[in-house]
Scaffold this active site. Structure first.
Site, mmCIF file in Angstrom:
data_model
loop_
_atom_site.group_PDB
_atom_site.id
_atom_site.type_symbol
_atom_site.label_atom_id
_atom_site.label_comp_id
_atom_site.label_asym_id
_atom_site.label_seq_id
_atom_site.Cartn_x
_atom_site.Cartn_y
_atom_site.Cartn_z
ATOM 1 N N ARG A 1 0.983 -1.269 0.150
ATOM 2 C CA ARG A 1 0.103 -0.005 -0.036
ATOM 3 C C ARG A 1 0.757 1.158 -0.321
ATOM 4 N NH1 ARG A 1 -2.716 -1.170 5.700
ATOM 5 N NH2 ARG A 1 -0.470 -1.802 5.908
ATOM 6 N N GLN B 1 3.921 24.755 18.678
ATOM 7 C CA GLN B 1 3.438 25.341 17.132
ATOM 8 C C GLN B 1 3.919 24.630 16.154
ATOM 9 O OE1 GLN B 1 3.667 29.510 17.639
ATOM 10 N NE2 GLN B 1 4.347 29.635 15.336
ATOM 11 N N ASN C 1 4.820 24.799 11.899
ATOM 12 C CA ASN C 1 4.431 25.920 10.788
ATOM 13 C C ASN C 1 4.652 24.893 9.372
ATOM 14 O OD1 ASN C 1 4.257 27.826 12.559
ATOM 15 N ND2 ASN C 1 6.410 27.521 13.221
ATOM 16 N N ARG D 1 15.437 31.360 2.523
ATOM 17 C CA ARG D 1 14.767 31.645 3.687
ATOM 18 C C ARG D 1 15.682 31.420 4.903
ATOM 19 N NH1 ARG D 1 8.970 31.533 3.082
ATOM 20 N NH2 ARG D 1 8.231 30.991 1.196
ATOM 21 N N HIS E 1 17.498 32.784 10.086
ATOM 22 C CA HIS E 1 16.388 33.227 11.400
ATOM 23 C C HIS E 1 16.459 32.505 12.542
ATOM 24 C CE1 HIS E 1 13.592 33.465 7.512
ATOM 25 N NE2 HIS E 1 14.345 34.870 7.740
ATOM 26 N N LYS F 1 14.034 23.902 16.870
ATOM 27 C CA LYS F 1 13.137 23.428 15.718
ATOM 28 C C LYS F 1 13.512 22.141 15.218
ATOM 29 C CE LYS F 1 13.268 28.058 13.683
ATOM 30 N NZ LYS F 1 13.681 29.130 12.799
ATOM 31 N N HIS G 1 18.703 29.551 11.623
ATOM 32 C CA HIS G 1 18.360 28.675 10.799
ATOM 33 C C HIS G 1 18.015 29.139 9.297
ATOM 34 C CE1 HIS G 1 15.135 25.852 8.946
ATOM 35 N NE2 HIS G 1 15.966 25.263 9.109
ATOM 36 N N TYR H 1 7.848 22.431 10.199
ATOM 37 C CA TYR H 1 8.840 22.711 11.359
ATOM 38 C C TYR H 1 7.941 22.786 12.561
ATOM 39 C CZ TYR H 1 8.889 27.446 10.046
ATOM 40 O OH TYR H 1 8.603 28.822 9.760
ATOM 41 N N GLU I 1 12.119 38.555 16.771
ATOM 42 C CA GLU I 1 12.866 37.924 15.634
ATOM 43 C C GLU I 1 14.172 38.394 15.467
ATOM 44 O OE1 GLU I 1 10.710 39.590 12.063
ATOM 45 O OE2 GLU I 1 9.302 37.694 12.215
ATOM 46 N N LYS J 1 13.035 41.522 3.331
ATOM 47 C CA LYS J 1 13.290 41.542 4.920
ATOM 48 C C LYS J 1 14.472 40.757 5.015
ATOM 49 C CE LYS J 1 11.175 40.019 9.131
ATOM 50 N NZ LYS J 1 9.708 39.394 9.777
ATOM 51 N N ASP J 2 14.549 39.405 4.585
ATOM 52 C CA ASP J 2 15.767 38.533 4.883
ATOM 53 C C ASP J 2 16.956 39.093 4.134
ATOM 54 O OD1 ASP J 2 14.237 36.557 6.095
ATOM 55 O OD2 ASP J 2 14.524 35.241 4.574
#
Length: 189
Positions: free
Chosen positions: A23, A46, A48, A59, A62, A72, A119, A132, A143, A168-169
């Site tokens: 399967r 949380q 995400n 990305r 951060h 994380k 990360h 994550y 941040e 922003k990054d």
């Protein structure tokens, strides 16, 4: 499930062991007892997911600052990424060093990144989905991060041309500036 320490202390590569039959497969991606046996028991608060349309999207890098620092657990559910983690713990013997791991939907690997690390990742294919878990709530006022192409880090990003990156990054500080801004802060939370 195989849990192996990476070269940077506190970071772990986790490889689930799927059980397959005609399967498809079933696999456990988290087991509190197994994780506790390895000293990695966290209360995940949380989960995400990010989706990137184009190969070569970066990305990061951060992190959340204390008191909202986060551990994380990162995995890819579609596509492939070059995942990067940078030790920003000022008291660490590996401060300013980075490591990487290729996470793909096919290899099913995950990476556990403790608080105090920045990360980020670069997509290796179009249409990548990254999930994550984190052990603290996202708080925009806390941040932080380091610019992805900081020359003192020398991260060997697998890029073919210019990356796709958010404005922003692209404005994150250098490692040197980040260190000056947070020199009296314990980033481990």
């Amino acid at each position: 499930m195989r849990i192996q320490p990476c070269a940077l202390p506190g970071v772990y590569e986790i490889t689930p062991t799927p059980r397959s039959d005609h399967r498809g497969y079933f696999m456990r991606t988290y087991d509190r007892k197994i994780w506790a046996d390895h000293g990695l028991d966290r209360q995940w608060v949380q989960e995400n997911e990010s989706f990137s349309q184009r190969k070569g999207t970066i990305r990061g890098l951060h992190l959340q600052l204390p008191p909202y620092a986060e551990t994380k657990l990162v995995r890819v559910t579609k596509g492939a990424i070059f995942d990067v983690f940078v030790d920003l713990r000022a008291d660490s013997a590996t401060f300013g060093q980075w490591g990487s791991i290729e996470l793909t939907a096919d290899n099913r690997k995950m990476v556990y990144i403790p608080s105090g690390f920045a990360h980020g990742f670069c997509t290796l294919a179009d249409d990548c989905a990254v999930a994550y878990k984190v052990d603290n709530f996202y708080t925009p006022a806390y941040e932080g991060g380091v610019i992805w192409n900081d020359g003192t880090l020398g991260i060997a990003w697998p890029l073919e041309g210019e990356p796709v990156i958010s404005s922003k990054d692209s404005l994150l500080p250098s490692l040197q500036m980040f260190t000056r801004m947070h020199q009296h802060r314990d980033l481990k939370g």
